[in-house]
Design a protein around this motif. Structure first.
Motif, short mmCIF file in Angstrom:
data_model
loop_
_atom_site.label_atom_id
_atom_site.label_comp_id
_atom_site.label_asym_id
_atom_site.label_seq_id
_atom_site.Cartn_x
_atom_site.Cartn_y
_atom_site.Cartn_z
N LYS A 12 0.85 -1.46 0.19
CA LYS A 12 -0.02 0.12 -0.03
C LYS A 12 1.01 1.29 -0.08
O LYS A 12 0.84 2.31 -0.73
CB LYS A 12 -1.03 -0.21 1.36
N GLN A 16 1.10 3.88 -2.92
CA GLN A 16 0.47 5.44 -2.38
C GLN A 16 1.83 6.36 -2.77
O GLN A 16 1.45 7.42 -3.31
CB GLN A 16 0.13 5.41 -0.93
N TYR B 149 -5.51 -0.64 -2.95
CA TYR B 149 -4.41 -0.12 -2.32
C TYR B 149 -4.21 1.56 -2.32
O TYR B 149 -3.79 2.14 -1.48
CB TYR B 149 -3.15 -0.80 -2.82
N GLU B 152 -7.81 3.08 -1.22
CA GLU B 152 -8.35 2.28 0.14
C GLU B 152 -9.79 2.08 0.06
O GLU B 152 -10.44 2.60 1.09
CB GLU B 152 -7.89 3.45 1.10
N SER B 154 -12.97 -0.19 0.30
CA SER B 154 -13.34 -1.62 0.95
C SER B 154 -13.77 -2.50 -0.01
O SER B 154 -13.92 -2.13 -1.36
CB SER B 154 -14.39 -1.48 2.00
#
Lengths: 128, 196
Positions: A12, A16, B149, B152, B154
């Protein structure tokens, strides 16, 4: 099983860090222009009363031909016994002929369409 | 508290857009365009096509904003439109998809040096590898990875956006993650091989 492992958290973070892709600088303007064009088209939508007038104008010659040609009688006799009227066509191309009458109607309809088109253009121009 | 204020501000903006406020709509575009464009780009793999699809999606959102009742997040509702618009465009243009072979996943553990190599890489290099690895994935895998990712979202939100079943989302995400790591490993191993 892959030996190359990254935890969900790491993955992640990495993704990001990559950040999001940015569209071109003219993006907002293009969208707003498209929306403005849509709004304008919506405003220029032919109102209902105008559609009704157009419908009446379009149907009038046809209705006149049908009722005039068939010469229907809506009297008491019609309810019990419908008699189909005989259609006679006068082939004399001078006055009172069917062709003369039909040509008159067609020319009239074309003129009405031209006048109506001009009216619509003026109407749209005013509401722009 | 900050989140609550933000959502309240967004509600106000949406209410204004419903009344035809173009300034508010511009703010809405600013807020969501990057994610919407990224999502389109993952599917279409071409910046021009992605930009066109994203623009169309925003116009569709504007036309139908009256139907947004606030039952789900606005972003979820918008990305649903973006996803389906991009998907329609993709089908229309019959883009050739780059398939990742199963062989890649199966062979992903064949070399052991890739993990160490990864740690040595600089950020810019890592970024380059991630981009390349993402490009090797199927469009749907990229979408799943991006939504989960990067944005974010769900699993339920991904299901709503894409129309996939919840179980399908889980499986796809798991496979996408595995494929991404496999692709990264393959890229790093190729690099190691080229140095030897």
């Amino acid at each position: 099983m892959s030996k190359f492992e990254l935890s969900d958290k790491e993955l992640k973070r990495l993704l990001q860090e990559e950040g999001l892709e940015e569209p071109s600088l003219r993006f907002n303007k293009s969208v707003l222009n498209k929306v403005a064009a849509y709004e304008q088209a919506k405003r220029l939508k032919t109102p209902l009363w105008l559609k009704l007038v157009l419908g009446v104008f379009a149907l009038l010659p046809a209705a006149y031909l049908v009722f005039g040609g068939l010469n229907l009688d809506f009297g008491e006799q019609t309810q019990k016994n419908i008699q189909w009227p005989s259609v006679s066509i006068n082939l004399d191309f001078l006055t009172n002929s069917t062709y003369f009458f039909f040509t008159f109607l067609v020319v009239g309809a074309i003129w009405m369409a031209i006048i109506f088109n001009r009216f619509l253009e003026q109407y749209n121009h005013k509401h722009r | 508290m900050k989140g609550h204020n933000e959502s309240y501000a967004m509600e106000l903006i949406i209410a204004k857009v419903k009344q035809g406020d173009m300034v508010a709509f511009n703010a809405l575009i600013d807020e969501y365009k990057a994610m919407a464009f990224t999502l389109s780009l993952r599917l279409l793999k071409n910046r021009e096509d992605a930009e066109e699809a994203t623009q169309d999606a925003f116009v569709k959102a504007y036309k139908n904003i009256g139907q947004f009742e606030g039952k789900s997040k606005f972003s979820t509702w918008l990305y649903t439109i973006v996803y389906h618009t991009a998907l329609t465009q993709m089908r229309k243009r019959k883009l050739e998809t780059t398939d990742i072979s199963n062989e890649l996943i199966e062979n992903s553990g064949a070399f052991s040096e890739s993990g160490k190599e990864w740690q040595r890489l600089q950020r810019v290099e890592r970024s380059n590898y991630i981009q390349q690895a993402l490009d090797r994935l199927l469009e749907d895998d990229q979408v799943a990875i991006t939504l989960f990712y990067l944005n974010e979202n769900s699993l339920a939100e991904i299901s709503e956006i894409t129309g996939w079943e919840m179980s399908n989302v889980k499986v796809r995400l798991h496979r996408a993650r595995k494929r991404l790591l496999g692709a990264l490993e393959q890229l790093l191993d190729d690099e190691v091989k080229s140095l030897l």
